[in-house]
Scaffold this motif. Structure first.
Motif, PDB file in Angstrom:
ATOM      1  N   LEU A 124     -59.446  79.920  20.539  1.00  0.00           N
ATOM      2  CA  LEU A 124     -58.361  80.666  21.181  1.00  0.00           C
ATOM      3  C   LEU A 124     -57.440  79.736  21.970  1.00  0.00           C
ATOM      4  O   LEU A 124     -56.214  79.843  21.885  1.00  0.00           O
ATOM      5  N   THR A 125     -58.008  78.844  22.755  1.00  0.00           N
ATOM      6  CA  THR A 125     -57.168  77.950  23.563  1.00  0.00           C
ATOM      7  C   THR A 125     -56.345  77.016  22.694  1.00  0.00           C
ATOM      8  O   THR A 125     -55.241  76.613  23.078  1.00  0.00           O
ATOM      9  N   ALA A 126     -56.856  76.683  21.516  1.00  0.00           N
ATOM     10  CA  ALA A 126     -56.101  75.807  20.616  1.00  0.00           C
ATOM     11  C   ALA A 126     -54.800  76.460  20.160  1.00  0.00           C
ATOM     12  O   ALA A 126     -53.872  75.758  19.732  1.00  0.00           O
ATOM     13  N   ARG A 127     -54.716  77.781  20.245  1.00  0.00           N
ATOM     14  CA  ARG A 127     -53.468  78.458  19.924  1.00  0.00           C
ATOM     15  C   ARG A 127     -52.401  78.216  20.988  1.00  0.00           C
ATOM     16  O   ARG A 127     -51.211  78.399  20.745  1.00  0.00           O
ATOM     17  N   VAL A 128     -52.846  77.826  22.178  1.00  0.00           N
ATOM     18  CA  VAL A 128     -51.923  77.626  23.294  1.00  0.00           C
ATOM     19  C   VAL A 128     -51.592  76.160  23.493  1.00  0.00           C
ATOM     20  O   VAL A 128     -50.452  75.800  23.838  1.00  0.00           O
ATOM     21  N   GLY A 129     -52.568  75.290  23.303  1.00  0.00           N
ATOM     22  CA  GLY A 129     -52.318  73.879  23.528  1.00  0.00           C
ATOM     23  C   GLY A 129     -53.507  73.028  23.099  1.00  0.00           C
ATOM     24  O   GLY A 129     -54.578  73.556  22.772  1.00  0.00           O
ATOM     25  N   PRO A 130     -53.345  71.697  23.068  1.00  0.00           N
ATOM     26  CA  PRO A 130     -54.427  70.796  22.660  1.00  0.00           C
ATOM     27  C   PRO A 130     -55.695  71.036  23.479  1.00  0.00           C
ATOM     28  O   PRO A 130     -55.651  71.124  24.700  1.00  0.00           O
ATOM     29  N   THR A 131     -56.804  71.155  22.774  1.00  0.00           N
ATOM     30  CA  THR A 131     -58.069  71.543  23.397  1.00  0.00           C
ATOM     31  C   THR A 131     -59.158  70.537  23.075  1.00  0.00           C
ATOM     32  O   THR A 131     -59.261  70.047  21.945  1.00  0.00           O
ATOM     33  N   VAL A 132     -59.990  70.256  24.073  1.00  0.00           N
ATOM     34  CA  VAL A 132     -61.199  69.455  23.883  1.00  0.00           C
ATOM     35  C   VAL A 132     -62.387  70.336  24.229  1.00  0.00           C
ATOM     36  O   VAL A 132     -62.405  71.016  25.253  1.00  0.00           O
ATOM     37  N   ALA A 133     -63.396  70.351  23.353  1.00  0.00           N
ATOM     38  CA  ALA A 133     -64.614  71.120  23.577  1.00  0.00           C
ATOM     39  C   ALA A 133     -65.792  70.299  23.054  1.00  0.00           C
ATOM     40  O   ALA A 133     -65.617  69.446  22.178  1.00  0.00           O
ATOM     41  N   PRO A 134     -66.993  70.545  23.564  1.00  0.00           N
ATOM     42  CA  PRO A 134     -68.138  69.741  23.139  1.00  0.00           C
ATOM     43  C   PRO A 134     -68.539  69.993  21.703  1.00  0.00           C
ATOM     44  O   PRO A 134     -68.354  71.084  21.154  1.00  0.00           O
ATOM     45  N   VAL A 135     -69.101  68.971  21.102  1.00  0.00           N
ATOM     46  CA  VAL A 135     -69.709  69.090  19.789  1.00  0.00           C
ATOM     47  C   VAL A 135     -71.079  69.727  19.971  1.00  0.00           C
ATOM     48  O   VAL A 135     -71.819  69.374  20.880  1.00  0.00           O
ATOM     49  N   GLU A 136     -71.410  70.693  19.106  1.00  0.00           N
ATOM     50  CA  GLU A 136     -72.714  71.355  19.191  1.00  0.00           C
ATOM     51  C   GLU A 136     -72.958  71.858  20.617  1.00  0.00           C
ATOM     52  O   GLU A 136     -72.130  72.548  21.177  1.00  0.00           O
ATOM     53  N   SER A 137     -74.093  71.444  21.218  1.00  0.00           N
ATOM     54  CA  SER A 137     -74.447  71.923  22.564  1.00  0.00           C
ATOM     55  C   SER A 137     -74.496  70.766  23.558  1.00  0.00           C
ATOM     56  O   SER A 137     -75.491  70.568  24.243  1.00  0.00           O
ATOM     57  N   PHE A 138     -73.424  70.013  23.650  1.00  0.00           N
ATOM     58  CA  PHE A 138     -73.349  68.917  24.621  1.00  0.00           C
ATOM     59  C   PHE A 138     -73.099  69.533  25.993  1.00  0.00           C
ATOM     60  O   PHE A 138     -71.966  69.652  26.447  1.00  0.00           O
ATOM     61  N   ASN A 139     -74.182  69.922  26.667  1.00  0.00           N
ATOM     62  CA  ASN A 139     -74.017  70.717  27.875  1.00  0.00           C
ATOM     63  C   ASN A 139     -74.859  70.249  29.056  1.00  0.00           C
ATOM     64  O   ASN A 139     -74.983  70.955  30.049  1.00  0.00           O
ATOM     65  N   ASN A 140     -75.440  69.028  28.957  1.00  0.00           N
ATOM     66  CA  ASN A 140     -76.297  68.558  30.044  1.00  0.00           C
ATOM     67  C   ASN A 140     -75.681  67.350  30.728  1.00  0.00           C
ATOM     68  O   ASN A 140     -74.493  67.052  30.573  1.00  0.00           O
ATOM     69  N   GLU A 141     -76.497  66.636  31.496  1.00  0.00           N
ATOM     70  CA  GLU A 141     -75.971  65.542  32.323  1.00  0.00           C
ATOM     71  C   GLU A 141     -75.451  64.372  31.502  1.00  0.00           C
ATOM     72  O   GLU A 141     -74.742  63.504  32.027  1.00  0.00           O
ATOM     73  N   ILE A 142     -75.770  64.331  30.211  1.00  0.00           N
ATOM     74  CA  ILE A 142     -75.235  63.287  29.329  1.00  0.00           C
ATOM     75  C   ILE A 142     -74.093  63.833  28.476  1.00  0.00           C
ATOM     76  O   ILE A 142     -72.996  63.277  28.431  1.00  0.00           O
ATOM     77  N   GLY A 143     -74.337  64.944  27.801  1.00  0.00           N
ATOM     78  CA  GLY A 143     -73.316  65.510  26.917  1.00  0.00           C
ATOM     79  C   GLY A 143     -72.080  65.986  27.652  1.00  0.00           C
ATOM     80  O   GLY A 143     -70.957  65.899  27.126  1.00  0.00           O
ATOM     81  N   HIS A 144     -72.258  66.497  28.875  1.00  0.00           N
ATOM     82  CA  HIS A 144     -71.126  67.012  29.643  1.00  0.00           C
ATOM     83  C   HIS A 144     -70.100  65.922  29.955  1.00  0.00           C
ATOM     84  O   HIS A 144     -68.918  66.072  29.606  1.00  0.00           O
ATOM     85  N   PRO A 145     -70.487  64.808  30.588  1.00  0.00           N
ATOM     86  CA  PRO A 145     -69.479  63.763  30.842  1.00  0.00           C
ATOM     87  C   PRO A 145     -68.923  63.154  29.561  1.00  0.00           C
ATOM     88  O   PRO A 145     -67.749  62.768  29.526  1.00  0.00           O
ATOM     89  N   LEU A 146     -69.733  63.059  28.520  1.00  0.00           N
ATOM     90  CA  LEU A 146     -69.222  62.538  27.254  1.00  0.00           C
ATOM     91  C   LEU A 146     -68.073  63.398  26.739  1.00  0.00           C
ATOM     92  O   LEU A 146     -67.069  62.882  26.235  1.00  0.00           O
ATOM     93  N   THR A 147     -68.217  64.703  26.870  1.00  0.00           N
ATOM     94  CA  THR A 147     -67.148  65.603  26.434  1.00  0.00           C
ATOM     95  C   THR A 147     -65.913  65.453  27.305  1.00  0.00           C
ATOM     96  O   THR A 147     -64.782  65.382  26.803  1.00  0.00           O
ATOM     97  N   VAL A 148     -66.109  65.405  28.617  1.00  0.00           N
ATOM     98  CA  VAL A 148     -64.977  65.254  29.539  1.00  0.00           C
ATOM     99  C   VAL A 148     -64.200  63.983  29.224  1.00  0.00           C
ATOM    100  O   VAL A 148     -62.957  63.973  29.267  1.00  0.00           O
ATOM    101  N   LEU A 149     -64.901  62.933  28.867  1.00  0.00           N
ATOM    102  CA  LEU A 149     -64.246  61.646  28.605  1.00  0.00           C
ATOM    103  C   LEU A 149     -63.441  61.643  27.304  1.00  0.00           C
ATOM    104  O   LEU A 149     -62.719  60.688  27.023  1.00  0.00           O
ATOM    105  N   LYS A 150     -63.535  62.716  26.510  1.00  0.00           N
ATOM    106  CA  LYS A 150     -62.686  62.839  25.329  1.00  0.00           C
ATOM    107  C   LYS A 150     -61.288  63.325  25.682  1.00  0.00           C
ATOM    108  O   LYS A 150     -60.359  63.220  24.877  1.00  0.00           O
ATOM    109  N   ALA A 151     -61.136  63.882  26.871  1.00  0.00           N
ATOM    110  CA  ALA A 151     -59.843  64.440  27.274  1.00  0.00           C
ATOM    111  C   ALA A 151     -58.860  63.331  27.609  1.00  0.00           C
ATOM    112  O   ALA A 151     -59.227  62.286  28.157  1.00  0.00           O
TER     113      ALA A 151
END
Length: 519
Positions: A124-151
């Motif tokens: 949905l957000t991609a319809r409004v503007g460029p979006t970054v979201a985690p691959v699979e379930s990158f949702n912990n203390e390692i995957g979370h910052p990795l996703t943020v660093l893609k922005a």
């Protein structure tokens, strides 16, 4: 990510440049923890794990194009040496996110459905503007910052999935990337053994809404009392999703088709539109509503939201993946993870999907349930045993015992105890006393047998094997045995559900049934 010279990275992480690292060399991304993912301009973060030490791949990463290595000890490559690489990566992500004031951060949490909701919301957000979201379930203390660093500077929306293994974890993740919108799906029994109670789980999940600013939005499930109670814990404005009349964004006239896919009318304050999901299972309705409510808050028209939800396909692996074999056997691979709530949802989806077709299931015992583990796993067995299955295979060692006991009770065989050697995961089991043993998990059940010996090489055996109408309840020590037993039991037209905790590895049963990677 935002281009950063090594001198700036060292400053942010309180690190020291070594190995002839050029302080003017610029990291343009990506930031990776696997040397195989290195691209020119990358920063390789060396993490020492239980089996593999990333520091051993430092030189290889630089040869592949990494500008430098974020390391906890000297390596044979240009590096930024820090005390703790995970903490340093988190500090780097925090600094990068702070330098993106035009980026709206959206956090999603809940006991079940986080990844599906995150995938829908990112669409949905991609319809409004460029979006970054985690691959699979990158949702912990390692995957979370990795996703943020893609922005980067072009990123308008950062959609993040937040998990909690204890109180304080989500609060930590929100400090890395402070959210403007927080979505809370539900409070279930996942990790109950760690938290101790659903109320404590709610306390942990509610850390997301506590982190929201006064001009932010909390998107809460009106149908879950523990989630609804979080409205008092936030300074942000609250919007509600659900099925009841009190929900701001709700589903009306929900209908499930013969493939287990839901259709409904999406109702919002500004109008309504029809939604026909391609996702399997009626529980996907709540995930779609949560994404819709957040999208509505971003200003998306209801027609656009409905269109995107209707076109969305499953994006993350092993979550209600449905594959039809050429012989008509349908495999439902929902093996990524499991808890009591998602197990109930999976069996409900199987019931809707299978219809009059013969149904089978392979499940693993649930974990991290604490003192309630035996009771909840026995309840799981009762659920599975009363679901009209032709056969049920329970994978595991001693933890399979309560599930088997519950399944036997549901099949009216409570008097047949599960043998002690099965509970211990031993090989083999004695023949049933009620009659000649059958072929066990490798073939049709024996007539009148209290339990059978199982297929050759199988651990445990087959229980409650009543001819004709009863569910064949079987035990397998591992996924290899389960796959072999299931393959022998399947006939054209069957529907089989694979569901268990991630550690059970039931996706490998799908691989055996389908070939390749299980898709």
């Amino acid at each position: 990510m935002i281009p950063l010279p090594l001198a700036r990275i060292a400053e942010i992480t309180s690190g020291a440049l070594t190995g002839m690292a050029d302080p003017r060399a610029v990291v343009r991304g990506p930031v990776v923890i696997d040397s195989r993912d290195v691209r020119p301009g990358a920063l390789f973060v060396a993490i020492k794990g239980a089996r593999v030490d990333g520091h051993d791949f430092a030189a290889q990463a630089v040869q592949a194009g990494a500008v430098a290595v974020l390391a906890a000890r000297p390596v044979d490559a240009p590096a930024v040496i820090v005390g703790d690489t995970v903490r340093a990566m988190t500090e780097l992500a925090t600094a990068v996110c702070a330098d993106l004031p035009a980026t709206t951060v959206i956090g999603v949490t809940g006991s079940a459905g986080k990844t599906t909701t995150k995938d829908l919301l990112a669409r949905l957000t991609a319809r409004v503007g460029p979006t970054v979201a985690p691959v699979e379930s990158f949702n912990n203390e390692i995957g979370h910052p990795l996703t943020v660093l893609k922005a980067g500077e072009e990123t308008r929306y950062l959609v993040l999935e937040l998990s909690a293994r204890n109180v304080g974890h989500i609060a930590h993740l929100t400090r890395v990337a402070p959210p403007s919108i927080g979505v809370v799906l539900n409070v279930g029994t996942a990790h109950l053994g760690v938290f101790g109670s659903r109320e404590t789980i709610a306390r942990a999940k509610g850390e997301l809404v506590e982190a929201l600013p006064a001009d932010g939005v909390a998107v809460l499930n009106a149908d879950d009392p523990l989630v609804a109670g979080m409205a008092e814990r936030t300074a942000a404005r609250v919007t509600w999703f659900g099925r009841g009349e009190s929900a701001t964004v709700r589903a009306e006239n929900v209908v499930v088709d013969e493939r287990g896919r839901a259709s409904f009318t999406l109702r919002t304050p500004s109008g309504a539109a029809p939604v026909t999901l391609r996702l399997y299972g009626e529980h996907a309705v709540e995930n779609a509503l949560a994404a819709a409510a957040a999208g509505y808050e971003l200003g998306l028209p209801v027609a656009v939201i409905a269109e995107e939800l209707s076109e969305a396909e499953p994006r993350s692996r092993w979550r209600m993946e449905v594959t039809d074999r050429p012989d008509g056997v349908t495999v439902i691979n929902d093996a990524y993870n499991a808890n009591p709530d998602s197990m109930r949802a999976a069996f409900a989806a199987l019931d809707a999907f299978a219809g009059s077709r013969r149904r089978l299931a392979v499940i693993g015992a649930l974990r991290e349930l604490g003192e309630e583990s035996d009771a909840l796993n026995e309840e799981l067995g009762r659920l599975a045993g009363s679901s009209g299955l032709a056969a049920l295979l329970v994978v595991g060692g001693a933890d399979a015992g309560p599930v088997l006991a519950g399944a036997l009770a549901a099949a009216g065989r409570a008097a047949d105890p599960v043998p002690a050697d099965v509970l211990a995961g031993a090989q083999g089991a004695p023949d049933g006393a009620g009659g000649p043993p059958g072929d066990g998990a490798g073939g049709p059940p024996g007539t009148g047998a209290a339990y059978d010996t199982g297929a050759p090489g199988a651990a445990g055996g087959t229980y409650g094997a009543l001819a004709g109408t009863a569910t064949l309840v079987s035990h397998a020590a591992d996924v290899t045995q389960a796959a072999a037993a299931l393959s022998a039991l399947l006939v054209p037209g069957d529907v089989v559900l694979l569901k268990g905790p991630r550690a059970a590895g039931l996706e490998r049963v799908a691989e055996a049934l389908l070939g390749g990677d299980g898709r």
